[in-house]
Design a protein around this motif. Structure first.
Motif, PDB file in Angstrom:
ATOM      1  N   MET A 290     -13.022  83.439  11.841  1.00  0.00           N
ATOM      2  CA  MET A 290     -14.288  84.099  11.540  1.00  0.00           C
ATOM      3  C   MET A 290     -14.074  85.589  11.358  1.00  0.00           C
ATOM      4  SD  MET A 290     -16.917  82.348  14.280  1.00  0.00           S
ATOM      5  CE  MET A 290     -15.854  82.638  15.702  1.00  0.00           C
ATOM      6  N   ASP A 291     -14.770  86.149  10.383  1.00  0.00           N
ATOM      7  CA  ASP A 291     -14.761  87.596  10.178  1.00  0.00           C
ATOM      8  C   ASP A 291     -16.035  88.191  10.747  1.00  0.00           C
ATOM      9  OD1 ASP A 291     -12.360  87.386   8.908  1.00  0.00           O
ATOM     10  OD2 ASP A 291     -13.111  87.866   6.901  1.00  0.00           O
ATOM     11  N   PHE A 292     -15.891  89.347  11.403  1.00  0.00           N
ATOM     12  CA  PHE A 292     -17.022  90.080  11.961  1.00  0.00           C
ATOM     13  C   PHE A 292     -17.054  91.450  11.298  1.00  0.00           C
ATOM     14  CE2 PHE A 292     -15.901  86.842  14.955  1.00  0.00           C
ATOM     15  CZ  PHE A 292     -17.119  86.385  15.443  1.00  0.00           C
ATOM     16  N   GLN A 293     -18.032  91.645  10.433  1.00  0.00           N
ATOM     17  CA  GLN A 293     -18.189  92.903   9.706  1.00  0.00           C
ATOM     18  C   GLN A 293     -19.273  93.738  10.400  1.00  0.00           C
ATOM     19  OE1 GLN A 293     -16.809  94.221   6.454  1.00  0.00           O
ATOM     20  NE2 GLN A 293     -17.692  95.954   7.588  1.00  0.00           N
ATOM     21  N   PHE A 294     -18.846  94.854  10.968  1.00  0.00           N
ATOM     22  CA  PHE A 294     -19.801  95.750  11.632  1.00  0.00           C
ATOM     23  C   PHE A 294     -20.160  96.900  10.682  1.00  0.00           C
ATOM     24  CE2 PHE A 294     -17.775  93.619  15.171  1.00  0.00           C
ATOM     25  CZ  PHE A 294     -18.807  93.449  16.085  1.00  0.00           C
ATOM     26  N   THR A 295     -21.438  97.244  10.672  1.00  0.00           N
ATOM     27  CA  THR A 295     -21.911  98.346   9.832  1.00  0.00           C
ATOM     28  C   THR A 295     -22.687  99.337  10.696  1.00  0.00           C
ATOM     29  OG1 THR A 295     -22.105  96.867   7.926  1.00  0.00           O
ATOM     30  CG2 THR A 295     -23.285  98.964   7.810  1.00  0.00           C
ATOM     31  N   GLY A 296     -22.273 100.598  10.609  1.00  0.00           N
ATOM     32  CA  GLY A 296     -22.935 101.650  11.374  1.00  0.00           C
ATOM     33  C   GLY A 296     -23.446 102.748  10.472  1.00  0.00           C
ATOM     34  N   ARG A 297     -23.259 104.001  10.891  1.00  0.00           N
ATOM     35  CA  ARG A 297     -23.723 105.138  10.095  1.00  0.00           C
ATOM     36  C   ARG A 297     -22.690 106.248  10.204  1.00  0.00           C
ATOM     37  NH1 ARG A 297     -28.682 105.699  12.090  1.00  0.00           N
ATOM     38  NH2 ARG A 297     -28.339 107.493  13.459  1.00  0.00           N
ATOM     39  N   ALA A 298     -22.255 106.753   9.068  1.00  0.00           N
ATOM     40  CA  ALA A 298     -21.255 107.823   9.040  1.00  0.00           C
ATOM     41  C   ALA A 298     -21.898 109.154   9.422  1.00  0.00           C
ATOM     42  CB  ALA A 298     -20.623 107.925   7.656  1.00  0.00           C
TER      43      ALA A 298
ATOM     44  N   HIS B 115      -7.309  84.813  19.162  1.00  0.00           N
ATOM     45  CA  HIS B 115      -6.494  85.918  18.636  1.00  0.00           C
ATOM     46  C   HIS B 115      -7.351  86.737  17.662  1.00  0.00           C
ATOM     47  CE1 HIS B 115      -3.676  82.571  19.473  1.00  0.00           C
ATOM     48  NE2 HIS B 115      -4.306  81.924  18.515  1.00  0.00           N
ATOM     49  N   TYR B 116      -6.968  87.992  17.469  1.00  0.00           N
ATOM     50  CA  TYR B 116      -7.710  88.785  16.489  1.00  0.00           C
ATOM     51  C   TYR B 116      -6.779  89.716  15.727  1.00  0.00           C
ATOM     52  CZ  TYR B 116      -7.827  92.352  20.274  1.00  0.00           C
ATOM     53  OH  TYR B 116      -7.509  93.249  21.263  1.00  0.00           O
ATOM     54  N   ALA B 117      -7.241  90.121  14.545  1.00  0.00           N
ATOM     55  CA  ALA B 117      -6.503  91.071  13.712  1.00  0.00           C
ATOM     56  C   ALA B 117      -7.499  92.003  13.038  1.00  0.00           C
ATOM     57  CB  ALA B 117      -5.679  90.341  12.655  1.00  0.00           C
ATOM     58  N   MET B 118      -7.163  93.292  13.013  1.00  0.00           N
ATOM     59  CA  MET B 118      -8.012  94.273  12.335  1.00  0.00           C
ATOM     60  C   MET B 118      -7.838  94.131  10.826  1.00  0.00           C
ATOM     61  SD  MET B 118      -9.803  96.167  14.401  1.00  0.00           S
ATOM     62  CE  MET B 118     -10.206  97.487  13.265  1.00  0.00           C
ATOM     63  N   LEU B 119      -8.929  93.935  10.126  1.00  0.00           N
ATOM     64  CA  LEU B 119      -8.891  93.898   8.665  1.00  0.00           C
ATOM     65  C   LEU B 119      -9.276  95.242   8.054  1.00  0.00           C
ATOM     66  CD1 LEU B 119     -10.501  90.413   7.882  1.00  0.00           C
ATOM     67  CD2 LEU B 119      -8.106  90.976   8.346  1.00  0.00           C
ATOM     68  N   ASP B 120     -10.169  95.963   8.745  1.00  0.00           N
ATOM     69  CA  ASP B 120     -10.624  97.262   8.242  1.00  0.00           C
ATOM     70  C   ASP B 120     -11.041  98.103   9.441  1.00  0.00           C
ATOM     71  OD1 ASP B 120     -11.765  99.439   6.992  1.00  0.00           O
ATOM     72  OD2 ASP B 120     -13.530  98.355   6.259  1.00  0.00           O
ATOM     73  N   SER B 121     -10.321  99.198   9.674  1.00  0.00           N
ATOM     74  CA  SER B 121     -10.635 100.049  10.828  1.00  0.00           C
ATOM     75  C   SER B 121     -11.583 101.174  10.473  1.00  0.00           C
ATOM     76  CB  SER B 121      -9.346 100.623  11.422  1.00  0.00           C
ATOM     77  OG  SER B 121      -8.670 101.421  10.463  1.00  0.00           O
ATOM     78  N   GLY B 122     -12.028 101.212   9.221  1.00  0.00           N
ATOM     79  CA  GLY B 122     -13.057 102.187   8.860  1.00  0.00           C
ATOM     80  C   GLY B 122     -12.574 103.446   8.188  1.00  0.00           C
ATOM     81  N   GLY B 123     -11.303 103.498   7.868  1.00  0.00           N
ATOM     82  CA  GLY B 123     -10.790 104.673   7.172  1.00  0.00           C
ATOM     83  C   GLY B 123      -9.735 105.405   7.978  1.00  0.00           C
ATOM     84  N   ILE B 124      -9.181 106.445   7.364  1.00  0.00           N
ATOM     85  CA  ILE B 124      -8.063 107.167   7.969  1.00  0.00           C
ATOM     86  C   ILE B 124      -8.450 108.564   8.447  1.00  0.00           C
ATOM     87  CG2 ILE B 124      -6.347 105.887   6.637  1.00  0.00           C
ATOM     88  CD1 ILE B 124      -6.132 108.361   4.796  1.00  0.00           C
ATOM     89  N   ALA B 125      -9.721 108.908   8.331  1.00  0.00           N
ATOM     90  CA  ALA B 125     -10.152 110.255   8.727  1.00  0.00           C
ATOM     91  C   ALA B 125     -10.800 110.211  10.113  1.00  0.00           C
ATOM     92  CB  ALA B 125     -11.136 110.807   7.704  1.00  0.00           C
ATOM     93  N   PRO B 126     -10.155 110.767  11.138  1.00  0.00           N
ATOM     94  CA  PRO B 126     -10.741 110.723  12.491  1.00  0.00           C
ATOM     95  C   PRO B 126     -11.960 111.615  12.641  1.00  0.00           C
ATOM     96  CG  PRO B 126      -8.740 112.036  12.488  1.00  0.00           C
ATOM     97  CD  PRO B 126      -8.839 111.404  11.133  1.00  0.00           C
ATOM     98  N   ASN B 127     -12.175 112.533  11.697  1.00  0.00           N
ATOM     99  CA  ASN B 127     -13.339 113.419  11.799  1.00  0.00           C
ATOM    100  C   ASN B 127     -14.572 112.855  11.095  1.00  0.00           C
ATOM    101  OD1 ASN B 127     -12.033 113.766   9.338  1.00  0.00           O
ATOM    102  ND2 ASN B 127     -12.781 115.871   9.080  1.00  0.00           N
ATOM    103  N   VAL B 128     -14.491 111.598  10.678  1.00  0.00           N
ATOM    104  CA  VAL B 128     -15.642 110.906  10.105  1.00  0.00           C
ATOM    105  C   VAL B 128     -15.955 109.704  10.998  1.00  0.00           C
ATOM    106  CG1 VAL B 128     -16.550 109.611   8.134  1.00  0.00           C
ATOM    107  CG2 VAL B 128     -15.019 111.576   7.750  1.00  0.00           C
ATOM    108  N   VAL B 129     -17.176 109.621  11.499  1.00  0.00           N
ATOM    109  CA  VAL B 129     -17.575 108.442  12.273  1.00  0.00           C
ATOM    110  C   VAL B 129     -17.551 107.234  11.333  1.00  0.00           C
ATOM    111  CG1 VAL B 129     -19.447 107.340  13.538  1.00  0.00           C
ATOM    112  CG2 VAL B 129     -18.931 109.760  13.909  1.00  0.00           C
ATOM    113  N   GLN B 130     -16.819 106.202  11.747  1.00  0.00           N
ATOM    114  CA  GLN B 130     -16.582 105.059  10.862  1.00  0.00           C
ATOM    115  C   GLN B 130     -17.854 104.230  10.693  1.00  0.00           C
ATOM    116  OE1 GLN B 130     -14.769 105.894  13.508  1.00  0.00           O
ATOM    117  NE2 GLN B 130     -12.634 106.157  12.878  1.00  0.00           N
ATOM    118  N   ALA B 131     -18.313 104.140   9.455  1.00  0.00           N
ATOM    119  CA  ALA B 131     -19.549 103.417   9.163  1.00  0.00           C
ATOM    120  C   ALA B 131     -19.317 101.933   8.936  1.00  0.00           C
ATOM    121  CB  ALA B 131     -20.219 104.016   7.926  1.00  0.00           C
ATOM    122  N   SER B 132     -18.070 101.538   8.778  1.00  0.00           N
ATOM    123  CA  SER B 132     -17.777 100.135   8.490  1.00  0.00           C
ATOM    124  C   SER B 132     -16.446  99.760   9.133  1.00  0.00           C
ATOM    125  CB  SER B 132     -17.710  99.905   6.972  1.00  0.00           C
ATOM    126  OG  SER B 132     -17.375  98.567   6.669  1.00  0.00           O
ATOM    127  N   ALA B 133     -16.377  98.574   9.703  1.00  0.00           N
ATOM    128  CA  ALA B 133     -15.123  98.062  10.274  1.00  0.00           C
ATOM    129  C   ALA B 133     -15.213  96.539  10.335  1.00  0.00           C
ATOM    130  CB  ALA B 133     -14.870  98.638  11.664  1.00  0.00           C
TER     131      ALA B 133
END
Length: 474
Positions: A188-196, A234-252
């Motif tokens: 199963m995939d779990f797609q979380f959506t937040g706000r940048a 078991h789990y695996a990260m498919l999308d950690s939300g980007g490579i910029a730590p100074n941006v709050v990740q809106a998607s993972a």
């Protein structure tokens, strides 16, 4: 000439062309639902050998079936040809060396699996024609066993309707009849959506989807103490939300594999994992979308077919390896841990031997070891068709599955010998069923008894379709 002697000779008649097929598939490793070159190779072989070919099974462009014979019972021989990501490896050496950096590789031996299965089907086809025996043999070329559950979709689509028995095998360290134990498994995939937001200037305005994924992972890890000991998550990260730590990740996005001894237990664990995901979303003020990617059942055994396969194994004997095979296997064992080697003996319940790096015996039918259980989509076939599976030695004892060492041994003379041996076991088991109608009757009675209280329900929701991948542009 006994039927077994005749069918084994018919296997040997086609040995060179199928060893070559196995090597060609090894050279073009393709992962789940991308097996366009591999299925083309298998389809071309089926057509050239005179099988009646059906393509695009269950709407899957990398699935194929070839049939031969007329009337009588239908015997299915199941093959696979998908590879694994990240296991590129040069063949024939006992050191880790990639062919393509980060490339794919046949780390589960499916280049051998599909080739031996079609070799067996071809020998049965020849035997039916030579003896005039009523009956049909089908070779099923099945993609995406590694996490894609193609056979589950094929079962759901009715591709195995009318089949009387199904036979398959898997490359292994030991030669034995498979224990018919596997875990039901959902991915199963779990797609979380937040706000940048700006992580320094306005972190309070952001809602981190990555935080949600991390909290979900923590929550599931706390579950582990409170679930059955033989279940697995078991789990695996498919999308950690980007490579910029100074941006709050809106998607993972995170992918989970949930395994249990049976479907009921798996469905129960699935719901608990979903609740953890919902809790993580609640804590982080994000939203979560849950999608089933694939699912497989737990495997059912079939006592009459297992006894028939064991009889064929005993008559044929072990794989006959030579000194060169043993020398290469010994070099491979030098790359393994002592625990790796010991685990293969524990698995079959036999005392460890250090006098040979390859299995030169057949594991006794009644041997009971410590189960080390994975998952397979063969299981879904076993719920609707009486099914039996062989394990046949093709690599050094102790070689871990899904490893570069498996890939390194995938084109070796030892692998070829094991592959042909497997074809003989499968073909002899099929001929036994074609010449003894009571075997099929007993196999049917066995599956009816096993499914009487719990009829088959496909574990994949009806709205979920195979995650097909586009044909590559050449």
């Amino acid at each position: 000439m006994r039927n077994s002697d005749q069918i084994w000779q018919l296997v040997d008649n086609h040995r060179p062309e199928f060893e070559a097929l196995a090597d060609r598939i090894w050279e073009i490793p393709e992962i789940a639902y991308t097996e366009y070159k591999s299925v083309a190779e298998h389809t071309g072989m089926l057509t050239g050998l005179g099988f009646r070919v059906k393509e695009n099974l269950a709407g899957i462009p990398t699935a194929v079936m070839g049939e031969a014979g007329e009337g009588g019972p239908i015997i299915a021989i199941l093959g696979e040809y998908d590879a694994l990501p990240g296991l590129s490896q040069v063949a024939g050496i006992a050191e880790h060396k990639e062919v393509v950096a980060g490339g794919h590789g046949h780390g589960c031996g499916h280049n051998l699996l599909g080739s031996a299965a079609m070799l067996a089907a071809t020998a049965i086809k020849d035997w039916l024609a030579a003896t005039g025996t009523p009956g049909r043999v089908r070779y099923y070329g099945c993609p995406a066993e590694e996490g894609g559950a193609a056979k589950s979709f094929m079962v759901r689509a009715g591709e195995f309707d009318g089949v009387d028995i199904a036979i398959t095998w898997h490359p292994a360290a030991m030669t034995r009849v498979d224990e018919a134990m596997s875990l039901a498994n959902t991915r199963m995939d779990f797609q979380f959506t937040g706000r940048a937001s700006h992580a320094a200037v306005a972190p309070h305005l952001g809602r981190s989807a990555l935080d949600a994924v991390e909290l979900m992972n923590v929550g599931v890890n706390y579950m582990r103490e409170h679930m059955p000991a033989d279940a697995r998550i078991h789990y695996a990260m498919l999308d950690s939300g980007g490579i910029a730590p100074n941006v709050v990740q809106a998607s993972a996005k995170v992918r989970y594999a949930v395994r249990s001894r049976d479907l009921r237990g798996m469905f129960a664990l699935n719901e608990r994992v979903k609740k953890v995901a919902e809790g993580a979303a609640l804590m982080t003020e994000t939203t979560v979308k849950m999608t089933v990617i694939s699912a497989v059942s737990n495997k059912l055994g079939n006592t009459p077919l297992e006894a028939a396969m064991n009889d064929a194994m005993q008559r044929l004997g072990p794989v006959l390896f030579d000194d060169a095979d043993r020398a290469f296997a010994a070099d491979i064992q030098k790359t393994l841990s002592d625990e790796d080697i010991q685990s293969d003996y524990l698995r079959v319940g036999l005392p460890r031997r250090d006098d040979t790096p390859l299995c030169d015996f057949v594991v006794p039918f009644d041997a009971k070891g410590e189960p080390m259980i994975g998952s397979t989509d063969v299981a879904d076939v076993s719920w609707v068709v009486p099914t039996v599976e062989a394990r046949v030695a093709t690599h050094a004892i102790g070689t871990p599955g899904h490893s570069w060492q498996i890939v390194a041994q995938g084109k070796s003379p030892a692998a070829h010998k094991g592959m042909v041996h497997a074809a003989k076991i499968m073909a002899a088991t099929a001929v036994e069923a074609l010449t003894d109608s009571s075997l099929i009757d007993r196999a049917r009675a066995d599956i009816r008894a096993r499914t009487a209280a719990t009829p088959y329900i496909c574990p994949i929701p009806p709205e979920i379709n195979p995650p097909l991948q586009p044909r590559p542009v050449i």
